[in-house]
Design a protein around this motif. Structure first.
Motif, PDB file in Angstrom:
ATOM      1  N   VAL A  86     -20.333 -33.832 -30.286  1.00 27.40           N
ATOM      2  CA  VAL A  86     -21.037 -32.769 -30.708  1.00 27.40           C
ATOM      3  C   VAL A  86     -22.545 -32.410 -30.032  1.00 27.40           C
ATOM      4  N   GLY A  87     -22.863 -33.519 -29.402  1.00 22.17           N
ATOM      5  CA  GLY A  87     -24.310 -33.732 -28.948  1.00 22.17           C
ATOM      6  C   GLY A  87     -25.353 -33.705 -30.163  1.00 22.17           C
ATOM      7  N   SER A  88     -26.113 -32.776 -30.040  1.00 22.87           N
ATOM      8  CA  SER A  88     -27.316 -32.627 -31.025  1.00 22.87           C
ATOM      9  C   SER A  88     -27.121 -31.777 -32.294  1.00 22.87           C
ATOM     10  N   GLN A  89     -26.097 -31.097 -31.943  1.00 21.60           N
ATOM     11  CA  GLN A  89     -25.582 -29.958 -33.005  1.00 21.60           C
ATOM     12  C   GLN A  89     -24.819 -30.430 -34.299  1.00 21.60           C
ATOM     13  N   PHE A  90     -25.389 -31.251 -35.238  1.00 21.89           N
ATOM     14  CA  PHE A  90     -24.814 -31.631 -36.311  1.00 21.89           C
ATOM     15  C   PHE A  90     -25.757 -31.415 -37.455  1.00 21.89           C
ATOM     16  N   PRO A  91     -24.938 -31.906 -38.602  1.00 24.73           N
ATOM     17  CA  PRO A  91     -25.774 -31.458 -39.865  1.00 24.73           C
ATOM     18  C   PRO A  91     -26.964 -32.332 -40.025  1.00 24.73           C
ATOM     19  N   GLY A  92     -26.696 -33.786 -39.721  1.00 24.38           N
ATOM     20  CA  GLY A  92     -27.846 -34.622 -40.088  1.00 24.38           C
ATOM     21  C   GLY A  92     -28.880 -34.772 -38.888  1.00 24.38           C
ATOM     22  N   TYR A  93     -28.899 -33.946 -37.976  1.00 27.89           N
ATOM     23  CA  TYR A  93     -29.829 -34.031 -36.833  1.00 27.89           C
ATOM     24  C   TYR A  93     -31.267 -34.007 -37.331  1.00 27.89           C
ATOM     25  N   VAL A  94     -32.177 -34.991 -36.775  1.00 27.70           N
ATOM     26  CA  VAL A  94     -33.436 -35.174 -37.075  1.00 27.70           C
ATOM     27  C   VAL A  94     -34.152 -34.683 -35.938  1.00 27.70           C
ATOM     28  N   GLU A  95     -35.413 -33.895 -36.080  1.00 26.64           N
ATOM     29  CA  GLU A  95     -36.063 -33.230 -35.125  1.00 26.64           C
ATOM     30  C   GLU A  95     -36.700 -34.459 -34.261  1.00 26.64           C
ATOM     31  N   ASP A  96     -36.465 -34.606 -32.834  1.00 29.36           N
ATOM     32  CA  ASP A  96     -36.569 -35.584 -32.046  1.00 29.36           C
ATOM     33  C   ASP A  96     -37.415 -35.480 -30.852  1.00 29.36           C
ATOM     34  N   VAL A  97     -38.002 -33.930 -30.777  1.00 28.33           N
ATOM     35  CA  VAL A  97     -38.850 -33.504 -29.764  1.00 28.33           C
ATOM     36  C   VAL A  97     -40.263 -33.371 -30.260  1.00 28.33           C
ATOM     37  N   GLY A  98     -41.457 -33.867 -30.094  1.00 29.95           N
ATOM     38  CA  GLY A  98     -42.802 -33.738 -30.573  1.00 29.95           C
ATOM     39  C   GLY A  98     -43.150 -32.484 -29.760  1.00 29.95           C
ATOM     40  N   PRO A  99     -44.310 -31.725 -30.603  1.00 27.79           N
ATOM     41  CA  PRO A  99     -44.970 -30.506 -30.223  1.00 27.79           C
ATOM     42  C   PRO A  99     -45.231 -30.477 -28.818  1.00 27.79           C
ATOM     43  N   ASP A 100     -45.548 -31.601 -28.190  1.00 32.29           N
ATOM     44  CA  ASP A 100     -45.772 -31.591 -26.579  1.00 32.29           C
ATOM     45  C   ASP A 100     -44.543 -31.632 -25.591  1.00 32.29           C
ATOM     46  N   GLY A 101     -43.412 -31.572 -26.420  1.00 32.76           N
ATOM     47  CA  GLY A 101     -42.172 -31.502 -25.660  1.00 32.76           C
ATOM     48  C   GLY A 101     -41.787 -33.011 -25.125  1.00 32.76           C
ATOM     49  N   ARG A 102     -42.365 -34.106 -25.675  1.00 31.61           N
ATOM     50  CA  ARG A 102     -41.955 -35.344 -25.600  1.00 31.61           C
ATOM     51  C   ARG A 102     -40.979 -36.090 -26.632  1.00 31.61           C
ATOM     52  N   GLN A 103     -39.993 -36.738 -26.018  1.00 35.29           N
ATOM     53  CA  GLN A 103     -39.127 -37.337 -26.868  1.00 35.29           C
ATOM     54  C   GLN A 103     -39.604 -38.399 -27.819  1.00 35.29           C
ATOM     55  N   LEU A 104     -39.395 -38.255 -29.219  1.00 35.98           N
ATOM     56  CA  LEU A 104     -39.790 -39.225 -30.221  1.00 35.98           C
ATOM     57  C   LEU A 104     -38.910 -40.117 -30.295  1.00 35.98           C
ATOM     58  N   PRO A 105     -39.237 -41.611 -29.714  1.00 33.88           N
ATOM     59  CA  PRO A 105     -37.993 -42.517 -29.798  1.00 33.88           C
ATOM     60  C   PRO A 105     -37.528 -42.907 -31.230  1.00 33.88           C
ATOM     61  N   GLY A 106     -38.301 -42.834 -32.268  1.00 29.68           N
ATOM     62  CA  GLY A 106     -37.450 -43.192 -33.409  1.00 29.68           C
ATOM     63  C   GLY A 106     -36.486 -42.092 -33.925  1.00 29.68           C
ATOM     64  N   PRO A 107     -36.777 -40.946 -34.051  1.00 31.89           N
ATOM     65  CA  PRO A 107     -35.865 -39.837 -34.565  1.00 31.89           C
ATOM     66  C   PRO A 107     -34.930 -39.791 -33.384  1.00 31.89           C
ATOM     67  N   ALA A 108     -35.094 -39.967 -31.998  1.00 38.14           N
ATOM     68  CA  ALA A 108     -34.131 -39.786 -31.095  1.00 38.14           C
ATOM     69  C   ALA A 108     -32.948 -40.917 -31.080  1.00 38.14           C
ATOM     70  N   SER A 109     -33.460 -42.099 -31.699  1.00 36.67           N
ATOM     71  CA  SER A 109     -32.623 -43.245 -31.918  1.00 36.67           C
ATOM     72  C   SER A 109     -31.648 -42.928 -32.905  1.00 36.67           C
ATOM     73  N   GLN A 110     -32.189 -42.434 -33.978  1.00 34.03           N
ATOM     74  CA  GLN A 110     -31.466 -41.817 -35.363  1.00 34.03           C
ATOM     75  C   GLN A 110     -30.207 -40.820 -34.961  1.00 34.03           C
ATOM     76  N   ASN A 111     -30.551 -40.075 -33.986  1.00 33.56           N
ATOM     77  CA  ASN A 111     -29.596 -39.028 -33.564  1.00 33.56           C
ATOM     78  C   ASN A 111     -28.515 -39.466 -32.826  1.00 33.56           C
ATOM     79  N   ARG A 112     -28.670 -40.745 -32.146  1.00 32.44           N
ATOM     80  CA  ARG A 112     -27.591 -41.200 -31.123  1.00 32.44           C
ATOM     81  C   ARG A 112     -26.638 -42.316 -31.988  1.00 32.44           C
ATOM     82  N   THR A 113     -25.610 -41.233 -32.402  1.00 34.49           N
ATOM     83  CA  THR A 113     -24.653 -42.166 -33.313  1.00 34.49           C
ATOM     84  C   THR A 113     -23.100 -41.884 -32.917  1.00 34.49           C
ATOM     85  N   VAL A 114     -22.345 -42.666 -33.585  1.00 34.97           N
ATOM     86  CA  VAL A 114     -20.964 -42.406 -33.485  1.00 34.97           C
ATOM     87  C   VAL A 114     -20.596 -42.430 -35.005  1.00 34.97           C
ATOM     88  N   ILE A 115     -20.265 -41.077 -35.830  1.00 38.11           N
ATOM     89  CA  ILE A 115     -19.899 -41.123 -37.109  1.00 38.11           C
ATOM     90  C   ILE A 115     -18.365 -41.542 -37.161  1.00 38.11           C
TER      91      ILE A 115
END
Length: 403
Positions: A369-398
């Motif tokens: 489902v990519g980044s379209q799922f209920p538990g998604y955590v915002e992982d892009v900062g205001p400057d458009g850069r990836q936020l390492p911690g949140p991005a890691s939270q979003n990379r899962t297999v449920i």
């Protein structure tokens, strides 16, 4: 014969508040220099300035130097006499606001080898007592700044050496491991984020020695081998990105309790390994146990993934009606189509390993489902850069079991 002022500032440190409650005995947490017997470091240690970032702080064992570091320090001082060089030795206090706790220059005017050895040992005894007695003064811990201060202290015309002795679990931004997912984030992503904010330590041309990473004391929960591996990989990458000429990791474990009467340090949450619970969804994290290489569906450690997934495979085979539904998720990087593709391939990789472990393929379904799922955590900062911690939270297999 003129003897050098070997105790100097280190003796003053022992008398001050920075070292309240210290122990100067030779068996105090490895602080007394025993000389010889330790394994060598994987990096050459030059004859030059040395800076030690260490502290007696909460959640980390009392300070001391591994035998390999003691041997390397002894070697630097011994060779400095032969080269008529006076190395500066600096202590950096690792806490929430790291400071240079003091420095001392070693020199010897001894006319023979035995007298020079006496001068060296006297200096090392004073240094060892100061190091083991160093105590944190400010709450929390900022390892990144301490490493930068040590790098500046060991800088100069000669290549220097920086030694970090700490658990590495920093709790101050921009490297605050209390942020979920940061411990599991790929090192290159974290390094890129630090570089973007000009937060990398200055270690240009220096040898960096990392000791005690992942070794903690109560109340900090212990790290798993995979989590310690992540921490070592991250600090190694940070040191290399900071310009270190060589990075040596000392595997000798540090043990014991944290010192008492020091400012508090917030414990870092250490997630337990994923387990199968019938009727309850389980998230497989993107970590060194069951995670993937960046931007691929290749496991970081296939053997570790097998160990984690074995109970899941056993669940499927335990009863004819037991099934698993695997849903891959991703960070918001690239196009929506590429996110779905990567998350699908990762779910399929988990299925393939489960089948390899004996689970019937027809009882396992997959989707991405990519980044379209209920538990998604915002992982892009205001400057458009990836936020390492949140991005890691979003990379899962449920994993959703049923049966």
């Amino acid at each position: 014969m003129i003897r050098p002022r070997v105790a100097g500032l280190f003796s003053l440190l022992l008398a001050g508040t920075l070292v309240a409650g210290c122990s100067g005995s030779d068996d105090a947490a490895g602080g007394g220099f025993s000389g010889g017997g330790g394994g060598g470091l994987s990096c050459p240690v030059p004859v030059g300035p040395m800076a030690f970032a260490v502290s007696g702080r909460a959640n980390s064992p009392e300070p001391g130097l591994p035998q390999a570091v003691q041997d390397a320090t002894t070697s630097v001082l011994t060779r400095s006499v032969d080269q008529d060089y006076r190395p500066r030795i600096t202590l950096v206090n690792v806490d929430g606001r790291p400071v240079s706790a003091g420095s001392e220059t070693f020199s010897s005017d001894a006319g023979n080898g035995i007298a020079a050895e006496d001068d060296r040992n006297t200096f090392l005894n004073g240094f060892g007592e100061a190091l083991t007695g160093l105590r944190a003064q400010t709450p929390e811990v900022d390892v990144l700044t301490a490493l930068d201060l040590a790098g500046r202290s060991a800088g100069g015309p000669r290549p220097g050496t920086v030694v970090l002795v700490d658990s590495g679990l920093s709790t101050v931004a921009p490297l605050d491991f209390r942020q979920r997912g940061l411990l599991d984030a790929p090192p290159n992503e974290t390094v890129d984020a630090l570089r973007a904010t000009n937060s990398l330590p200055g270690l240009q041309g220096e040898t960096v020695v990392l000791a005690g990473l992942g070794d903690v004391a109560a109340p900090q929960a212990a790290l798993s081998p995979a989590q310690r591996s992540s921490l070592v990989a991250l600090w190694t990458a940070v040191a290399q990105a900071g310009g270190a000429s060589c990075v040596a990791v000392v595997d000798e474990p540090r043990g014991g309790d944290a010192p008492s009467d020091v400012p508090p340090v917030s414990p870092v949450d250490v997630p337990p390994p994923p387990t199968i619970t019938p009727g309850q969804a389980t998230t497989l994290p993107d970590d060194n146990s069951v995670g993937f290489q960046p931007d691929t569906a290749e496991f970081r450690d296939r053997n570790a993934a097998r160990a984690v997934l074995t109970p899941f495979a056993q669940f499927v085979t335990a009863a004819p009606n037991n099934r698993l539904a695997l849903t891959g998720t991703s960070a918001r990087a690239g196009t929506p189509e590429s996110q779905v593709d990567l998350s699908t391939r990762r779910a399929e990789a988990v299925k393939a390993l489960l089948v390899e472990l004996g689970a019937p393929a027809d009882r396992i379904t997959t989707r991405g489902v990519g980044s379209q799922f209920p538990g998604y955590v915002e992982d892009v900062g205001p400057d458009g850069r990836q936020l390492p911690g949140p991005a890691s939270q979003n990379r899962t297999v449920i994993v959703e079991p049923s049966g």
